[in-house]
Write an enzyme that holds these catalytic residues in place. Structure first.
Site, PDB file in Angstrom:
ATOM      1  N   ARG A  12       0.831  -1.209   0.000  1.00  0.00           N
ATOM      2  CA  ARG A  12       0.000   0.000   0.000  1.00  0.00           C
ATOM      3  C   ARG A  12       0.864   1.257   0.000  1.00  0.00           C
ATOM      4  NH1 ARG A  12      -0.772   4.777   2.574  1.00  0.00           N
ATOM      5  NH2 ARG A  12      -0.514   3.775   4.615  1.00  0.00           N
ATOM      6  N   ASP A  13       1.478   1.577   1.108  1.00  0.00           N
ATOM      7  CA  ASP A  13       2.278   2.785   1.211  1.00  0.00           C
ATOM      8  C   ASP A  13       3.467   2.728   0.264  1.00  0.00           C
ATOM      9  OD1 ASP A  13       2.869   5.281   2.198  1.00  0.00           O
ATOM     10  OD2 ASP A  13       3.870   4.567   4.003  1.00  0.00           O
ATOM     11  N   HIS A 204       6.462   4.398  12.556  1.00  0.00           N
ATOM     12  CA  HIS A 204       6.382   4.377  11.090  1.00  0.00           C
ATOM     13  C   HIS A 204       7.363   5.439  10.596  1.00  0.00           C
ATOM     14  CE1 HIS A 204       3.764   4.054   7.309  1.00  0.00           C
ATOM     15  NE2 HIS A 204       4.617   5.025   7.039  1.00  0.00           N
ATOM     16  N   HIS A 206      10.216   7.053   8.091  1.00  0.00           N
ATOM     17  CA  HIS A 206      10.817   7.128   6.765  1.00  0.00           C
ATOM     18  C   HIS A 206      12.310   7.424   6.901  1.00  0.00           C
ATOM     19  CE1 HIS A 206       7.044   7.620   4.050  1.00  0.00           C
ATOM     20  NE2 HIS A 206       6.757   6.901   5.115  1.00  0.00           N
ATOM     21  N   CYS A 237       5.873  10.005  -0.094  1.00  0.00           N
ATOM     22  CA  CYS A 237       4.667  10.739   0.279  1.00  0.00           C
ATOM     23  C   CYS A 237       4.378  11.792  -0.779  1.00  0.00           C
ATOM     24  CB  CYS A 237       4.833  11.405   1.642  1.00  0.00           C
ATOM     25  SG  CYS A 237       3.385  12.387   2.099  1.00  0.00           S
ATOM     26  N   ASN A 246       9.598   4.403   3.143  1.00  0.00           N
ATOM     27  CA  ASN A 246       9.659   3.870   4.495  1.00  0.00           C
ATOM     28  C   ASN A 246      10.989   3.169   4.698  1.00  0.00           C
ATOM     29  OD1 ASN A 246       6.770   4.112   5.579  1.00  0.00           O
ATOM     30  ND2 ASN A 246       6.451   3.203   3.561  1.00  0.00           N
TER      31      ASN A 246
END
Length: 295
Positions: A12-13, A204, A206, A237, A246
């Site tokens: 997803r991310d 979470h 990065h 992002c 990430n």
């Protein structure tokens, strides 16, 4: 052995900002390979408007196309009631909502204030509870914002606490632009844990400035035991220029195993999965462990 829960964000991310459309079959294969690595929590899809995130338009097809592995939680990002209903219809085991510690970032990201985002979440959380589905809450920009700069730990604690009181089962704290350093991470976590139990908190982080592993080690030392990561370091992002992906799942697992912590993940298989998806996307593997590993 002390156990760390890993939440895999790659499908997803990781994929949501890829410029070329990733075939649905590749997304499904990625999820299934990650499950075979021993990862038990995988964020599979995002049920946001395809207008804003076209890469995630096939979320229903991905979720329904999986050959599910017992014991694996397949989750989806659901910013509103419509997204939640679509995710539940597709069989999501867990859902997530997202806001930010920064007002300006929240406006840029989801076109509303932090308070308005909370109001939107109330019916989402209510329906999820009625359906017996766990809800995760994401807080972005916890260690810095591209528009506001440094973010006060108290501001992060306030937003995280509100999500927890609304009914989120777990709160993920996102260093969206990767500017955090260990002391900042510790100060932020110290404030947030006054509002939310430590065992309900996830990191979470990065890796824009190469600090993600150092920051993770710092919060692990404080007792945090849930980490979000992305295979091959995929991600970024769309509302934070120059924010890299990430932290790579392979690098996190290598660190955790070196610390004697249990992840349940087969690192060799994970490295191979990271190399595979990097080839599929035609991009360099973002994991240092993945590039160095001999297998």
């Amino acid at each position: 052995m002390d156990k760390v829960k890993l939440v895999e964000m790659g499908p997803r991310d990781g994929l949501q900002n890829e410029p070329a459309q990733v075939p649905t079959a590749v997304k499904i294969e990625l999820v299934q390979q990650l499950a075979e690595c021993g990862l038990t929590h995988i964020e599979v899809a995002s049920f946001v408007s395809p207008k804003w995130v076209p890469q995630m338009a096939d979320g229903s097809e991905v979720l329904t196309g999986l050959s599910r592995k017992q014991g694996v939680v397949y989750s989806a990002l659901t910013p509103n009631l419509k997204g939640l209903e679509a995710a539940l219809a597709a069989g999501a085991d867990e859902v997530a909502v997202f806001t930010a510690a920064s007002e300006r970032f929240c406006q840029k990201n989801i076109n509303c204030s932090v308070a308005e985002s909370m109001a939107r979440f109330e019916p989402v959380l209510q329906l999820a509870r009625e359906r017996g589905v766990r809800v995760r809450g994401y807080v972005s920009t916890v260690l810095g914002c591209p528009y506001e700069g440094d973010i006060a730990p108290a501001a992060v604690a306030r937003v995280a606490g509100e999500l927890y009181r609304l009914g989120c089962d777990e709160i993920s704290l996102g260093d969206t632009i990767g500017t955090g350093t260990p002391n900042k991470a510790i100060a932020m976590l110290s404030a947030v844990r006054q509002e939310v139990p430590l065992l309900r908190l996830a990191a979470h982080f990065h890796d824009t400035y190469g600090q993600a592993l150092a920051n993770l080690y710092a919060v692990l030392e404080q007792g945090l035991r849930i980490i979000d990561s992305s295979v091959a370091g995929l991600g970024g992002c769309p509302y934070a220029r120059r924010a890299s992906g990430n932290v790579a799942s392979e690098d996190v697992v290598y660190l955790l195993h070196g610390l004697g912590l249990n992840t349940g993940v087969d690192l060799d298989r994970l490295v191979n999965t990271g190399r595979w998806i990097s080839r599929q996307l035609g991009r360099e593997n973002g994991s240092k462990t993945g590039r160095a590993w001999n297998s």
